[in-house]
Design a protein around this motif. Structure first.
Motif, PDB file in Angstrom:
ATOM      1  N   GLY A   1     -10.660   1.561  19.657  1.00  0.00           N
ATOM      2  CA  GLY A   1      -9.209   1.453  20.245  1.00  0.00           C
ATOM      3  C   GLY A   1      -9.403   0.610  21.462  1.00  0.00           C
ATOM      4  O   GLY A   1      -8.301   0.418  22.172  1.00  0.00           O
TER       5      GLY A   1
ATOM      6  N   SER B   1      -0.164   0.540  27.943  1.00  0.00           N
ATOM      7  CA  SER B   1      -0.701   1.692  27.186  1.00  0.00           C
ATOM      8  C   SER B   1      -1.682   1.302  26.050  1.00  0.00           C
ATOM      9  O   SER B   1      -1.852   0.304  25.377  1.00  0.00           O
ATOM     10  CB  SER B   1       0.325   2.475  25.997  1.00  0.00           C
ATOM     11  OG  SER B   1       1.252   2.998  27.359  1.00  0.00           O
TER      12      SER B   1
ATOM     13  N   PHE C   1      -2.731  10.230  31.013  1.00  0.00           N
ATOM     14  CA  PHE C   1      -3.659  10.425  29.872  1.00  0.00           C
ATOM     15  C   PHE C   1      -3.294  11.610  29.140  1.00  0.00           C
ATOM     16  O   PHE C   1      -3.170  12.892  29.781  1.00  0.00           O
ATOM     17  CB  PHE C   1      -4.976   9.926  30.337  1.00  0.00           C
ATOM     18  CG  PHE C   1      -5.447   8.751  30.802  1.00  0.00           C
ATOM     19  CD1 PHE C   1      -4.506   7.762  31.063  1.00  0.00           C
ATOM     20  CD2 PHE C   1      -6.714   8.571  30.885  1.00  0.00           C
ATOM     21  CE1 PHE C   1      -5.101   6.639  31.598  1.00  0.00           C
ATOM     22  CE2 PHE C   1      -7.248   7.226  31.496  1.00  0.00           C
ATOM     23  CZ  PHE C   1      -6.194   6.441  31.833  1.00  0.00           C
ATOM     24  N   THR C   2      -3.322  11.657  27.653  1.00  0.00           N
ATOM     25  CA  THR C   2      -3.192  12.716  27.086  1.00  0.00           C
ATOM     26  C   THR C   2      -4.343  12.903  25.941  1.00  0.00           C
ATOM     27  O   THR C   2      -4.526  11.855  25.179  1.00  0.00           O
ATOM     28  CB  THR C   2      -1.952  12.878  26.501  1.00  0.00           C
ATOM     29  OG1 THR C   2      -0.845  12.797  27.212  1.00  0.00           O
ATOM     30  CG2 THR C   2      -1.943  14.070  25.581  1.00  0.00           C
TER      31      THR C   2
ATOM     32  N   SER D   1      -9.646   6.281  20.036  1.00  0.00           N
ATOM     33  CA  SER D   1     -10.116   7.082  19.037  1.00  0.00           C
ATOM     34  C   SER D   1     -11.832   7.341  18.861  1.00  0.00           C
ATOM     35  O   SER D   1     -12.323   6.548  19.552  1.00  0.00           O
ATOM     36  CB  SER D   1      -9.719   6.678  17.677  1.00  0.00           C
ATOM     37  OG  SER D   1      -8.211   6.553  17.419  1.00  0.00           O
TER      38      SER D   1
ATOM     39  N   ARG E   1      -4.379   3.614  23.040  1.00  0.00           N
ATOM     40  CA  ARG E   1      -5.153   4.528  22.261  1.00  0.00           C
ATOM     41  C   ARG E   1      -6.375   4.585  21.939  1.00  0.00           C
ATOM     42  O   ARG E   1      -6.547   3.744  20.895  1.00  0.00           O
ATOM     43  CB  ARG E   1      -3.998   5.305  21.083  1.00  0.00           C
ATOM     44  CG  ARG E   1      -4.350   6.434  20.899  1.00  0.00           C
ATOM     45  CD  ARG E   1      -3.632   7.069  19.902  1.00  0.00           C
ATOM     46  NE  ARG E   1      -3.917   6.874  18.520  1.00  0.00           N
ATOM     47  CZ  ARG E   1      -3.583   7.457  17.407  1.00  0.00           C
ATOM     48  NH1 ARG E   1      -2.969   8.531  17.694  1.00  0.00           N
ATOM     49  NH2 ARG E   1      -3.919   6.850  16.125  1.00  0.00           N
TER      50      ARG E   1
ATOM     51  N   SER F   1      -5.891  14.626  22.502  1.00  0.00           N
ATOM     52  CA  SER F   1      -5.609  15.370  21.515  1.00  0.00           C
ATOM     53  C   SER F   1      -6.671  15.308  20.364  1.00  0.00           C
ATOM     54  O   SER F   1      -7.579  14.552  20.455  1.00  0.00           O
ATOM     55  CB  SER F   1      -4.420  14.893  20.866  1.00  0.00           C
ATOM     56  OG  SER F   1      -4.398  13.583  20.523  1.00  0.00           O
TER      57      SER F   1
ATOM     58  N   THR G   1      -1.370   5.922  29.225  1.00  0.00           N
ATOM     59  CA  THR G   1      -0.259   5.178  29.685  1.00  0.00           C
ATOM     60  C   THR G   1      -0.369   4.828  30.990  1.00  0.00           C
ATOM     61  O   THR G   1      -1.084   5.430  31.652  1.00  0.00           O
ATOM     62  CB  THR G   1       0.836   6.125  29.180  1.00  0.00           C
ATOM     63  OG1 THR G   1       0.911   7.041  29.938  1.00  0.00           O
ATOM     64  CG2 THR G   1       0.904   6.419  27.882  1.00  0.00           C
TER      65      THR G   1
ATOM     66  N   GLN H   1      -4.913   9.136  24.466  1.00  0.00           N
ATOM     67  CA  GLN H   1      -3.573   8.293  24.864  1.00  0.00           C
ATOM     68  C   GLN H   1      -3.579   7.805  26.066  1.00  0.00           C
ATOM     69  O   GLN H   1      -3.244   8.953  26.979  1.00  0.00           O
ATOM     70  CB  GLN H   1      -2.132   8.909  24.352  1.00  0.00           C
ATOM     71  CG  GLN H   1      -1.066   8.260  24.430  1.00  0.00           C
ATOM     72  CD  GLN H   1      -1.130   6.977  23.631  1.00  0.00           C
ATOM     73  OE1 GLN H   1      -1.137   6.948  22.408  1.00  0.00           O
ATOM     74  NE2 GLN H   1      -0.635   5.870  24.319  1.00  0.00           N
TER      75      GLN H   1
ATOM     76  N   TYR I   1      -8.662  12.040  20.247  1.00  0.00           N
ATOM     77  CA  TYR I   1      -7.690  10.665  20.812  1.00  0.00           C
ATOM     78  C   TYR I   1      -7.466  10.813  22.302  1.00  0.00           C
ATOM     79  O   TYR I   1      -7.492  11.766  22.603  1.00  0.00           O
ATOM     80  CB  TYR I   1      -6.518  10.758  20.161  1.00  0.00           C
ATOM     81  CG  TYR I   1      -6.316  10.511  18.438  1.00  0.00           C
ATOM     82  CD1 TYR I   1      -6.342  11.920  17.800  1.00  0.00           C
ATOM     83  CD2 TYR I   1      -6.570   9.561  17.931  1.00  0.00           C
ATOM     84  CE1 TYR I   1      -6.155  11.947  16.440  1.00  0.00           C
ATOM     85  CE2 TYR I   1      -6.693   9.525  16.617  1.00  0.00           C
ATOM     86  CZ  TYR I   1      -6.431  10.759  15.907  1.00  0.00           C
ATOM     87  OH  TYR I   1      -6.465  10.643  14.352  1.00  0.00           O
TER      88      TYR I   1
END
Length: 122
Positions: A8, A17, A68-69, A21, A19, A71, A84, A82, A80
């Motif tokens: 990714g 953004s 950032f997130t 993986s 993402r 998960s 932004t 994410q 993941y």
């Protein structure tokens, strides 16, 4: 023991953004806390974020909080990241990591992926 493969990464403009993986092999993925680190050229590898086995616990570096997130999907054996509101200073190789402890010790027993390059242009 799991093996980790990141994907990714790429080139993105500032403010954009992306993402990432990290796919894990093996049937013990849910036993591992997972994390993301990054390493910019000429700098040491730095902690970005981590997530507990079930996903209820997370930690973030101050520099990425709110942007950032992390998960995870324990059915897909994937974690993941994410990202932004990306900034040029986020440019680095991003590594996925696994650790059996929570909070993770990120020591010699941790497992690392090979990394994926993220480049943020200004």
């Amino acid at each position: 023991q799991v093996q980790l493969v990141e994907s990714g990464g790429g080139l993105v403009q500032a403010g954009g953004s992306l993402r990432l993986s990290c796919a894990a092999s093996g049937r013990t993925f849910s036993r591992y806390a997972m994390g993301w680190f990054h390493q910019a050229p000429g700098k040491e590898r730095e902690f970005v974020t981590s997530i507990s086995w079930g996903g209820t616990g997370t930690r973030y570096a101050d520099s990425v909080k709110g942007r950032f997130t992390i998960s995870r999907d324990n059915v897909k054996n994937t974690v993941y990241l994410q990202m932004t509101s990306l900034k040029p200073e986020d440019t680095a190789v991003y590594y996925c990591a696994a650790d059996l402890g929570w909070p993770p010790s990120w020591g010699t027993t941790s497992i690392w992926g090979q990394g994926t390059q993220v480049t943020v242009s200004s």
